[in-house]
Design an enzyme around this catalytic site. Structure first.
Site, mmCIF file in Angstrom:
data_model
loop_
_atom_site.group_PDB
_atom_site.id
_atom_site.type_symbol
_atom_site.label_atom_id
_atom_site.label_comp_id
_atom_site.label_asym_id
_atom_site.label_seq_id
_atom_site.Cartn_x
_atom_site.Cartn_y
_atom_site.Cartn_z
ATOM 1 N N LYS A 61 1.105 -1.321 0.156
ATOM 2 C CA LYS A 61 -0.135 -0.037 0.067
ATOM 3 C C LYS A 61 0.878 1.170 -0.008
ATOM 4 O O LYS A 61 1.848 1.319 0.538
ATOM 5 C CB LYS A 61 -0.738 -0.133 1.288
ATOM 6 N N SER A 108 -9.766 -0.369 7.078
ATOM 7 C CA SER A 108 -9.423 -0.240 5.815
ATOM 8 C C SER A 108 -8.739 -1.513 5.267
ATOM 9 O O SER A 108 -8.448 -1.486 4.141
ATOM 10 C CB SER A 108 -8.582 0.854 5.838
ATOM 11 N N SER A 130 -9.676 2.120 3.015
ATOM 12 C CA SER A 130 -8.852 2.889 2.275
ATOM 13 C C SER A 130 -7.790 1.782 1.419
ATOM 14 O O SER A 130 -7.247 2.425 0.497
ATOM 15 C CB SER A 130 -8.188 3.778 3.059
HETATM 16 N N1 GLN Z 1 -13.241 4.353 6.510
HETATM 17 C C1 GLN Z 1 -12.425 4.750 7.632
HETATM 18 C C2 GLN Z 1 -12.046 6.057 7.591
HETATM 19 O O1 GLN Z 1 -12.438 6.839 6.483
HETATM 20 C C3 GLN Z 1 -11.274 3.936 8.047
HETATM 21 C C4 GLN Z 1 -10.394 4.221 7.548
HETATM 22 C C5 GLN Z 1 -9.019 3.322 7.601
HETATM 23 O O2 GLN Z 1 -9.327 2.347 8.253
HETATM 24 N N2 GLN Z 1 -7.837 3.958 7.212
HETATM 25 O O3 GLN Z 1 -11.542 6.761 8.425
#
Ligand code: GLN
Length: 484
Positions: free
Chosen positions: A76, A175, A151
């Protein structure tokens, strides 16, 4: 070749059926062919991947090479990679070439893995759909026009489409697990502190945790084996021994007590998803597990608590992007204030700005007690709910997400609906527990994830429980049409 597991590929490499250079080239060809439609990679490292593969072939022929040697993976784009662009999905870091490797990246290098490239992601890992990337949305390989989740959506789509064997992801509120669910793969968020955060660009430091995204629990175990461990450069890294994650994969799970939280079923959950979850739970019963109804009474407070804590930490972490030291700098600033304002104004996207504003507000004098401190107290209550539950059960199971992958653009204008995509995953981060998502029966051709939550440092148990299901079902081996 691209449908094989890590251990099958490792065997093939050792038996001389193919070389790592051939294997890597196969993946690079697939990336060249499919990435234009999926947009799952931000950076493709063709030359260095082939060099690493040649070195891996040498190590394998010398004997005694670790399991991951010569296996093509992706990181990532939140993990710093020495000499390679590390954008974090942001215009702010579009020009940033990291001067060092994240701990996780160096561990994979030591293990001989081949890095194919860096995967697309929501900007600074803020999002649930990958639509917040400066590099454009990622498409779900199961349905063009659908989001892959976020994400870590680039990693999830790349694994699902066979554009890498496995990948790293990070999970602050879901995410790893939510994109794993949306793309039909296996994802594991380890216990907070299990995997070093050194060189992993910070979003919300008390919640962020790196972990593996793979096709099977067995592959996830092999990946976690490389990633896990104490690191002196991360002060929150846990000084806990790392068990052998593959040794217990086949352990019998008869008598396993599975807690099913009543708050995770019904409500806003799509009934067809609930049916898939029940089907998987019935499989577990057949394997000898016992289902126990439990309650996690503060479940509905997870999302509001997270959306105070995470923005507060992000507003502090992202203050380092000031146009002075690294990243985007505006042209011809009038003075220092203009430099800050325009560099940040131009470099950050809308969601990141929204979070910085919410977080700065929540931390400001006069509001701190009402929001931040209150959120921290509720965070304790949420952890206590899990602690009580684990007195009665060994693992907790439920859905990973309330829906299957939605359409690109469908929720983009409604942040609150988007935030609810993480309703089942967020509390796990607030409590610092390990959580996993594995594919179960699809709904209308789209993947569905079963979430497994374990007690602290019980990743090996989660992997064992997940692997047992994958031995008796084949939901995890489905491949999206067109990517066979
Ligand atoms: N969807 C959540 C956010 O927008 C979690 C994102 C994540 O786990 N990095 O913060």
């Amino acid at each position: 070749m691209h449908n094989k597991t890590i251990s099958e590929l490792a065997q093939g490499l050792r038996a001389g059926d193919f070389s790592s250079v051939e294997l890597t080239q196969t993946y690079l060809d697939r990336v060249a062919r499919f990435n234009p439609q999926l947009n799952s990679y931000i950076t493709i490292c063709e030359a260095t991947a082939l060099q690493a593969a040649a070195l891996a072939d040498q190590q394998i022929s010398d004997g005694d090479a670790p399991l991951l040697t010569g296996i093509p993976i992706a990181h990532k784009d939140i993990f710093c990679t020495d000499g390679v662009k590390t954008s974090c999905g942001s215009k702010m870091l579009d020009n940033f070439i990291a001067p060092y490797d994240a701990h996780v990246v160096s561990l994979f290098k030591q293990a001989g893995a081949v890095m194919l490239g860096k995967t697309n992601m929501d900007e600074f890992a803020m999002g649930s759909s990958n639509e917040n990337s400066f590099y454009g949305p990622v498409h779900n390989p199961w349905k063009s026009g659908a989001v892959p989740g976020g994400s870590s959506g680039g990693s999830a789509a790349a694994v699902a489409a066979g554009l890498c064997v496995a990948a790293t992801g990070t999970d602050t509120g879901g995410s790893i697990r939510q994109p794993a669910a949306f793309c039909g793969i296996t994802g594991l968020k380890p216990t907070y502190g299990r995997v070093s955060r050194y060189g992993m660009i910070a979003f919300a430091s008390s919640l962020d945790q790196g972990g593996p995204m793979a096709r099977t629990a067995e592959d996830a175990a092999a990946m976690l084996q490389v990633m896990a461990g104490f690191d002196t450069r991360d002060s929150t890294s846990a000084e806990q021994p790392v068990p052998d994650y593959t040794a217990g994969l086949n352990d019998d799970i008869a008598g396993l007590r599975i807690g099913v939280p009543r708050e995770y079923l019904g409500g806003g959950l799509d009934p067809a998803i609930e049916a898939s979850i029940q089907l998987a739970l019935a499989e577990y019963k057949r394997l000898g597990a016992e289902l126990v109804e439990i309650s996690l009474p503060n479940t509905e407070l997870g999302v509001p608590t997270y959306y105070v804590v995470a923005p507060a930490e992000c507003s502090s972490n992202l203050s380092r992007f000031d146009g002075v030291r690294f990243g985007h700098r505006c042209s011809e600033p009038k003075d220092l204030e203009d430099l800050y304002k325009r560099s940040r104004g131009e470099g950050f996207g809308a969601e990141v700005k929204r979070r910085i504003m919410v977080g700065t507000y929540a931390l400001s004098a006069g509001y701190y007690d009402a929001y931040y401190l209150k959120a921290q107290k509720i965070r304790h209550l949420i952890s206590d709910d899990f602690r009580d539950a684990f007195k009665q059960v060994d693992v907790i199971m439920g859905p990973t997400a309330p829906s299957t992958a939605f359409g690109i653009g469908e929720k983009a204008d409604d942040p609150v609906t988007m935030y609810l995509s993480d309703i089942y995953t967020i509390a796990v981060n607030l409590a610092g527990l390990p959580g996993m998502s594995i594919p179960v029966q699809p709904v209308d051709g789209m993947p569905v994830g079963l979430q497994l939550i374990g007690n602290y440092f019980e990743e090996a148990k989660l992997l064992n429980v997940a692997h047992r299901l994958q031995q008796v079902t084949d939901w995890h081996s489905a491949t999206p049409a067109g990517f066979e």
